[in-house]
Design an enzyme around this catalytic site. Structure first.
Site, PDB file in Angstrom:
ATOM      1  N   SER A  62       0.822  -1.214   0.000  1.00  0.00           N
ATOM      2  CA  SER A  62       0.000   0.000   0.000  1.00  0.00           C
ATOM      3  C   SER A  62       0.855   1.263   0.000  1.00  0.00           C
ATOM      4  O   SER A  62       2.036   1.252   0.386  1.00  0.00           O
ATOM      5  CB  SER A  62      -0.916   0.010   1.221  1.00  0.00           C
ATOM      6  OG  SER A  62      -1.701  -1.161   1.239  1.00  0.00           O
TER       7      SER A  62
HETATM    8  N1  SAM Z   1      -0.029  -5.358   4.277  1.00  0.00           N
HETATM    9  C1  SAM Z   1       0.600  -5.603   3.015  1.00  0.00           C
HETATM   10  C2  SAM Z   1       1.961  -4.972   2.904  1.00  0.00           C
HETATM   11  O1  SAM Z   1       2.394  -4.295   3.836  1.00  0.00           O
HETATM   12  O2  SAM Z   1       2.618  -5.211   1.882  1.00  0.00           O
HETATM   13  C3  SAM Z   1      -0.264  -5.215   1.833  1.00  0.00           C
HETATM   14  C4  SAM Z   1      -1.339  -6.165   1.656  1.00  0.00           C
HETATM   15  S1  SAM Z   1      -2.103  -6.269   0.082  1.00  0.00           S
HETATM   16  C5  SAM Z   1      -2.825  -4.683  -0.110  1.00  0.00           C
HETATM   17  C6  SAM Z   1      -3.431  -7.352   0.568  1.00  0.00           C
HETATM   18  C7  SAM Z   1      -2.994  -8.766   0.894  1.00  0.00           C
HETATM   19  O3  SAM Z   1      -4.103  -9.470   1.453  1.00  0.00           O
HETATM   20  C8  SAM Z   1      -2.552  -9.569  -0.313  1.00  0.00           C
HETATM   21  O4  SAM Z   1      -1.249 -10.036  -0.118  1.00  0.00           O
HETATM   22  C9  SAM Z   1      -3.562 -10.721  -0.372  1.00  0.00           C
HETATM   23  O5  SAM Z   1      -3.020 -11.930  -0.847  1.00  0.00           O
HETATM   24  C10 SAM Z   1      -3.993 -10.815   1.085  1.00  0.00           C
HETATM   25  N2  SAM Z   1      -5.267 -11.487   1.326  1.00  0.00           N
HETATM   26  C11 SAM Z   1      -6.426 -11.402   0.638  1.00  0.00           C
HETATM   27  N3  SAM Z   1      -7.366 -12.160   1.200  1.00  0.00           N
HETATM   28  C12 SAM Z   1      -6.805 -12.744   2.303  1.00  0.00           C
HETATM   29  C13 SAM Z   1      -7.265 -13.635   3.321  1.00  0.00           C
HETATM   30  N4  SAM Z   1      -8.510 -14.108   3.351  1.00  0.00           N
HETATM   31  N5  SAM Z   1      -6.409 -14.006   4.283  1.00  0.00           N
HETATM   32  C14 SAM Z   1      -5.124 -13.546   4.297  1.00  0.00           C
HETATM   33  N6  SAM Z   1      -4.626 -12.705   3.359  1.00  0.00           N
HETATM   34  C15 SAM Z   1      -5.462 -12.305   2.382  1.00  0.00           C
END
Ligand code: SAM
Length: 213
Positions: A62
């Site tokens: 993000s």
């Molecule tokens: N916090 C992260 C960073 O600092 O880089 C950015 C996260 S990215 C915007 C959103 C993440 O949520 C993705 O890596 C995606 O694979 C994960 N995601 C989506 N659904 C999920 C779930 N049900 N459980 C765990 N992770 C999930």
């Protein structure tokens, strides 16, 4: 001072402090975590840009300001235990790990989780625990949490997560449809939950049993 260190200082001043985030602990965490380590090799020159970046597997790290806004909203104390959904690159987890005591972070994509684990280990964070799973169900055996950070877009506020928050605990979660969401700060009280809308945002979908299919 290296180029990245200069860019980091400037990012904290121009993108975070100037936009109203004044909490010392939060600013210090952003000054300490080397964001360039969490982005792919070909993106490193843009690591401190005022925007999200691709991290592979169709996912993103993000925008720094959004990470700061969400972190600030959690009102963390140093003894807090925090759950993060969506480890992604591991950058947000590192920021949380600078401020709070124990961070439990869940990622559904194995490749991202193992990259994040490796970087966090190399940087010496031993208070961050990552598992590959569907985060929408929370992490029951580590609950209750003082704070929960959801870094992907959810269709609603999953009960599974509010149940794993302590009374007085805070959660930040983007809620809406697949195109746009409201960033909500949810506080669990004795009588239920209170919500404050922190503004519009756009996240990749939270996929799972209590998220999008
Ligand atoms: N916090 C992260 C960073 O600092 O880089 C950015 C996260 S990215 C915007 C959103 C993440 O949520 C993705 O890596 C995606 O694979 C994960 N995601 C989506 N659904 C999920 C779930 N049900 N459980 C765990 N992770 C999930």
């Amino acid at each position: 001072m290296s180029v990245f260190e200069k860019e980091r200082k400037s990012m904290v001043k121009k993108q975070i402090y100037k936009r109203g985030i004044r909490e010392e602990k939060v600013l210090k965490a952003f000054e300490s975590v080397p964001r360039e380590k969490f982005v792919p090799e070909d993106q490193k020159h843009m690591a401190y840009g005022d925007h999200p970046l691709p991290i592979g597997d169709n996912q993103t790290i993000s925008q720094p300001y959004i990470v700061a806004l969400m972190t600030d909203a959690l009102e963390l104390q140093k003894e807090d235990k925090v759950l993060e959904l969506g480890t992604g690159s591991g950058y947000q987890a590192a920021i949380l790990g600078e401020i709070a005591s124990e961070i439990f972070s869940i990622e559904r994509i194995e490749n991202l989780a193992s990259n994040a684990k490796k970087i966090l280990r190399e940087l010496g964070y031993n208070n961050i625990h990552i598992k590959v799973d569907d985060g929408t169900l929370g992490w029951e055996d580590k609950s209750p949490f003082d704070a929960i950070m959801v870094t992907a877009a959810s269709p609603n506020i999953p009960d599974s997560l509010t149940e794993q928050l302590k009374t007085g605990g805070r959660m930040v979660i983007p809620v809406g449809d697949l195109h746009s969401q409201d960033l909500l700060k949810v506080t669990k009280t004795k009588s239920g939950i209170e919500k404050v809308n922190l503004g519009g945002c756009r996240f990749v979908p939270l996929k799972g049993e209590k998220g999008w299919s």
